[in-house]
Every structure is written in C-alpha cells, then in structure tokens.
Design an enzyme around this catalytic site. Sequence first.
Site, PDB file in Angstrom:
ATOM      1  N   GLU A  18     138.205 -36.015  48.867  1.00 25.10           N
ATOM      2  CA  GLU A  18     138.235 -35.010  47.767  1.00 25.10           C
ATOM      3  C   GLU A  18     139.015 -35.525  46.558  1.00 25.10           C
ATOM      4  OE1 GLU A  18     138.051 -30.914  48.181  1.00 25.10           O
ATOM      5  OE2 GLU A  18     136.871 -31.013  50.010  1.00 25.10           O
ATOM      6  N   ASP A  28     137.444 -28.610  41.686  1.00 28.10           N
ATOM      7  CA  ASP A  28     138.600 -27.793  41.271  1.00 28.10           C
ATOM      8  C   ASP A  28     138.824 -26.634  42.243  1.00 28.10           C
ATOM      9  OD1 ASP A  28     139.052 -29.319  39.049  1.00 28.10           O
ATOM     10  OD2 ASP A  28     138.141 -27.918  37.623  1.00 28.10           O
TER      11      ASP A  28
HETATM   12  N1  CAA Z   1     135.679 -29.207  35.071  1.00 27.83           N
HETATM   13  C1  CAA Z   1     134.644 -29.224  34.178  1.00 27.83           C
HETATM   14  N2  CAA Z   1     134.284 -30.343  33.514  1.00 27.83           N
HETATM   15  C2  CAA Z   1     134.987 -31.459  33.740  1.00 27.83           C
HETATM   16  C3  CAA Z   1     136.073 -31.510  34.651  1.00 27.83           C
HETATM   17  C4  CAA Z   1     136.413 -30.311  35.317  1.00 27.83           C
HETATM   18  N3  CAA Z   1     137.420 -30.271  36.190  1.00 27.83           N
HETATM   19  N4  CAA Z   1     136.572 -32.754  34.679  1.00 27.83           N
HETATM   20  C5  CAA Z   1     135.838 -33.480  33.815  1.00 27.83           C
HETATM   21  N5  CAA Z   1     134.887 -32.684  33.265  1.00 27.83           N
HETATM   22  C6  CAA Z   1     133.916 -33.081  32.247  1.00 27.83           C
HETATM   23  C7  CAA Z   1     134.634 -33.604  31.016  1.00 27.83           C
HETATM   24  O1  CAA Z   1     134.964 -32.546  30.142  1.00 27.83           O
HETATM   25  C8  CAA Z   1     133.599 -34.516  30.414  1.00 27.83           C
HETATM   26  O2  CAA Z   1     132.649 -33.738  29.738  1.00 27.83           O
HETATM   27  P1  CAA Z   1     131.956 -34.264  28.368  1.00 27.83           P
HETATM   28  O3  CAA Z   1     131.168 -35.496  28.762  1.00 27.83           O
HETATM   29  O4  CAA Z   1     131.089 -33.130  27.954  1.00 27.83           O
HETATM   30  O5  CAA Z   1     133.082 -34.583  27.441  1.00 27.83           O
HETATM   31  C9  CAA Z   1     132.902 -35.104  31.639  1.00 27.83           C
HETATM   32  O6  CAA Z   1     133.119 -34.167  32.701  1.00 27.83           O
HETATM   33  C10 CAA Z   1     133.431 -36.473  32.023  1.00 27.83           C
HETATM   34  O7  CAA Z   1     134.822 -36.325  32.320  1.00 27.83           O
HETATM   35  P2  CAA Z   1     135.818 -37.555  32.365  1.00 27.83           P
HETATM   36  O8  CAA Z   1     135.676 -38.332  31.097  1.00 27.83           O
HETATM   37  O9  CAA Z   1     137.163 -37.027  32.716  1.00 27.83           O
HETATM   38  O10 CAA Z   1     135.225 -38.407  33.565  1.00 27.83           O
HETATM   39  P3  CAA Z   1     135.723 -39.778  34.167  1.00 27.83           P
HETATM   40  O11 CAA Z   1     134.538 -40.577  34.478  1.00 27.83           O
HETATM   41  O12 CAA Z   1     136.807 -40.371  33.344  1.00 27.83           O
HETATM   42  O13 CAA Z   1     136.375 -39.427  35.605  1.00 27.83           O
HETATM   43  C11 CAA Z   1     137.382 -38.371  37.451  1.00 27.83           C
HETATM   44  C12 CAA Z   1     136.770 -38.280  36.049  1.00 27.83           C
HETATM   45  C13 CAA Z   1     138.498 -37.351  37.451  1.00 27.83           C
HETATM   46  C14 CAA Z   1     137.933 -39.731  37.835  1.00 27.83           C
HETATM   47  C15 CAA Z   1     136.248 -37.999  38.426  1.00 27.83           C
HETATM   48  O14 CAA Z   1     135.273 -38.993  38.463  1.00 27.83           O
HETATM   49  C16 CAA Z   1     136.753 -37.698  39.815  1.00 27.83           C
HETATM   50  O15 CAA Z   1     137.243 -36.600  40.074  1.00 27.83           O
HETATM   51  N6  CAA Z   1     136.580 -38.667  40.741  1.00 27.83           N
HETATM   52  C17 CAA Z   1     136.897 -38.430  42.137  1.00 27.83           C
HETATM   53  C18 CAA Z   1     135.665 -38.029  42.866  1.00 27.83           C
HETATM   54  C19 CAA Z   1     135.965 -37.229  44.089  1.00 27.83           C
HETATM   55  O16 CAA Z   1     136.856 -36.386  44.088  1.00 27.83           O
HETATM   56  N7  CAA Z   1     135.212 -37.460  45.125  1.00 27.83           N
HETATM   57  C20 CAA Z   1     135.392 -36.705  46.331  1.00 27.83           C
HETATM   58  C21 CAA Z   1     134.110 -36.571  47.045  1.00 27.83           C
HETATM   59  S1  CAA Z   1     134.041 -35.141  48.032  1.00 27.83           S
HETATM   60  C22 CAA Z   1     134.905 -35.455  49.440  1.00 27.83           C
HETATM   61  O17 CAA Z   1     135.611 -36.393  49.558  1.00 27.83           O
HETATM   62  C23 CAA Z   1     134.767 -34.408  50.465  1.00 27.83           C
HETATM   63  C24 CAA Z   1     135.201 -34.828  51.814  1.00 27.83           C
HETATM   64  O18 CAA Z   1     134.684 -35.737  52.405  1.00 27.83           O
HETATM   65  C25 CAA Z   1     136.246 -34.052  52.468  1.00 27.83           C
END
Ligand code: CAA
Length: 436
Positions: free
Chosen positions: A391, A267
Amino acid sequence: MGPCSQGFRRGWQNPFLGNRLHTMPELPKIEFTEAQLKLRDAAREIAIQHLLPNAGKHDKDGTFNEAAFQAAVDAGMLGVWIPEEYGGSNLGITALSMIVEEFSKADPAFGVAFAVNALGSIPILVGGTPDQKAKYLPRVAAGKAACAFALSEKFAGSDAGGLSVRAEKVDGGYRINGEKKWTTNGSRADIITVFAVTDPTSKSRRISAFICEKTDEGFHIIKEEDKMGIRQVPVSETGYDNVFLPDDRLLGGTPGLGFKHSMMTLDLARPGVAAQAVGTAAGALEYAVTYAARRKQFGQPIISFQMIQSMLADMAMQTEAARWLVYATAALADRGSRDTTRYAAMCKCFATDTAVKVATDAVQVFGGYGFMEDYPIAKFYRDSKILQIYEGTNQVQRMVIARNLIKEAKNFDYLNNFIPTETQRTFGLEHEIANT
Ligand code: CAA
C-alpha cells in the site's frame, strides 16, 4: 541570544500581531458510535474463536481461514465502508479500521485479507458510475463477492504511473493484455479492479481503471507467491490474455481517470493497513507482556527487570501513539477532509514502522524461544515486515508527507523574520515551492 530576540532588536514588527499565523488542520474528534463499538466487540469474538487458535496452522499450510471470513460475513462486517443505499452499514473507514485492528491482533494475515477486500471495492465507491455501484457494491456488502486491487506490475511498484498493462479500445469495450504482480487476495477475488493504460501518449490521463470479474475469459492466475509472512493470504500474479471488458466496466465511464482513482482509493485504504499495523503491534505486545510475566530467570519473572520494563513501556507508548493517529485519520477520511492524503500517509508510515519495531522487540523479550516457530511471536515478526512495503512503501509515504510540507512552506513565510539573513541561501527550494 536566539534569532527571535535578534529579530526584535532589529526593530521588526511583531509577526504574531495580525492574522498571519498559519494554523494546523483542526484535529478531528475521535468518537466511536454504539454500532461501531458493537462491531469491534464482535470482531474480537471472531478473533478469539477462529483466529487465535488457528493462526499457526493457516500460516504453515498457507490456507485461508474461510471459517473466520464466513463469521465476519455473518456478523455483517463486509459492508461497513459501503453506504446504506448499496447494502452497507455506512460505518466508515473508522469501523473498517476497528475490525481490522481486532483481527490483526490475533492474526495479521487475516487482517490484511479483510482490509484488501475493502481496498478492491473502494475504487467503485470513489469512481464508479451509479450503475456500477448498484451492480457491484451490494454483492461486496453481502460478502458474496471478494475483491482485489490490481495496480502493481513487475516493473511498476512505487511508480504507479508507469504501468504497462494495456487496455485497447475496441468495438463495444476494451481488450486488456498484460500481467499484474502482487495482487493480494488475487485468487480469492471475484472482482478485481485492474488499472491499465488506455492512452500511452498522455501524461496525466494515461491510465484507466476497469472492473474485471474472475469469470471473464482470459483472466487467469499465473502464480501464487511464496512469502516470508502473511502466508495464509493468497498474493498472486494475475494475467490478462485479451480479456474483453465491455464499456460499462470502465470505471466511471470516462477514460484517463485511473491514476486519480488509484490515489483516491489509497487515501481511504491506507488507514486500514495502518490499523492492521496497530493490531500487529498490540498483539505482539500482549504476547510479550504475558510471556515476560511468566518466564523466570535469576529466580524472578523477567518482567521485574527494568530493562524488560523499559522495552515494554516503549512498545506500549508507540502502539498507542500509532492507534491515535490511525483513528484521527479514519475520522478525517469519514468526513471527507482534504487533509486525508497527508494523514493517510503519516498513519500508514508511522503505524507500520511501529509494528515492525514492536514485533522485533517482542521477539527479543521471548529470547531464544522467540526465534522458534512453535512460539507465536516469530509469525508476528515475519508478518510485520510487509507492512512497510505494501500500500505504498514507507519511502513513498514520507515523500507524500514531505510534498505536503513543501506546499505548506508558503504559510510559514512570517518565520523568515526570525532567521538571520546570512543563513537564507535558497538551493532551488523557492522554485519548487513556486511550482506547487
Ligand atoms: N488524490 C487525488 N489525486 C492525486 C493524489 C491523491 N491522493 N495524489 C496524486 N494525485 C494526482 C495529482 O494531483 C496529479 O494530477 P494532475 O496530473 O492532474 O496534476 C497526478 O495524480 C499525478 O500525481 P503525482 O505527480 O504526485 O504522481 P507521481 O508519479 O509523482 O507519484 C506517488 C505519486 C505518490 C509516488 C504514487 O505513484 C504512489 O502512491 N505510489 C505508490 C503506489 C502504491 O501505493 N502501491 C500500492 C499498491 S496496493 C497494495 O500494495 C495493496 C496490498 O497488496 C496490500
């Protein structure tokens, strides 16, 4: 006659009376402080002196621009997102984004290296114990420790919860085993925040984050990736062969918080990558305008043709809209707003889609020369594509935005009064809303 007037004809109450209107989140004021503006100007200087003249060379060689990085360290840019008590200047995600934008205008690849240095250290900021913060953040702020963020794996990219790297509890610490994929800055990093499974039986507390140092025995680079763009930044496959990490390297000191730590980090980090996208778009646009004013066809500069002007005008509008969204998000992040998650997803998605579109159109303005590697614009085109992928893919961002909208749907109940009942079939959405 529209549904609204039909509603009133049926004698319903005016739903705008009373306090039933859902209000949108308050838009943050975007104001830059003197200190932030000074840093932006310093970043522009570094870009002109170190990045612009060498972007092509580092792209070809695949070597990192260490001179530019040292200049950024000397200018005190490595701690802008870190609080003063840990050696930073506490200028927030806003300052980080301003610096990344300036660097990316000249060289998007260097921009991401800088942004990911923040990404790798933000987990410590959001989830670290006071001791972990005191031990690591001053080194990061002083530019003495570069950082990386090791979340993705071969079989777990968008599904960040589906990791398989294992951290087993042993006497006095944890043993880490497995491989990570696409670790940006991997082989340059001194500190790697690595996410691993500590409790395979748990659904919500399966993962924990650890602070790994490059000198930890068993940590190694498996392979450097050969990439289409951002070629000067090492993107590595990192390996963990029985790496022992003592208990005090478990982020936050409590197992099971790793997934939350990773999401909270993303975030705050996504505005940085979105700023990289704004810089990429702005850099490509500036090259396109410069070239269009110089290139002559049919006896006049191509910038005098309306079709070129129309493209340039769209590129400018889209870039500027992305810029506002990025700095609005950065302002929300800096004030700890609950809306940061959704805005971070929106600015990352919008700005990176914009960067790809603007870089593509810039190549079009350059025509045949745009396709040639001895012109600077092909690199912008190649560098831009990854923005829609890392990301969090833009599909994931749209999913995050849509999930937020679904949650908000409850707030729009009063609009039901204006929708004729025969169109109100549910298709299960009510069930989904009830469960959010
Ligand atoms: N802040 C705090 N908690 C959060 C949150 C947030 N933004 N988003 C989710 N959560 C919590 C939820 O509240 C939930 O908590 P509980 O189990 O206590 O209820 C838990 O996390 C699970 O959340 P979801 O059910 O939403 O999870 P999901 O499995 O359905 O998937 C997703 C969520 C958004 C798809 C996530 O997996 C995601 O963001 N995936 C992408 C990963 C990513 O961005 N990778 C990038 C790697 S870094 C990179 O790329 C850097 C680079 O090289 C430049």
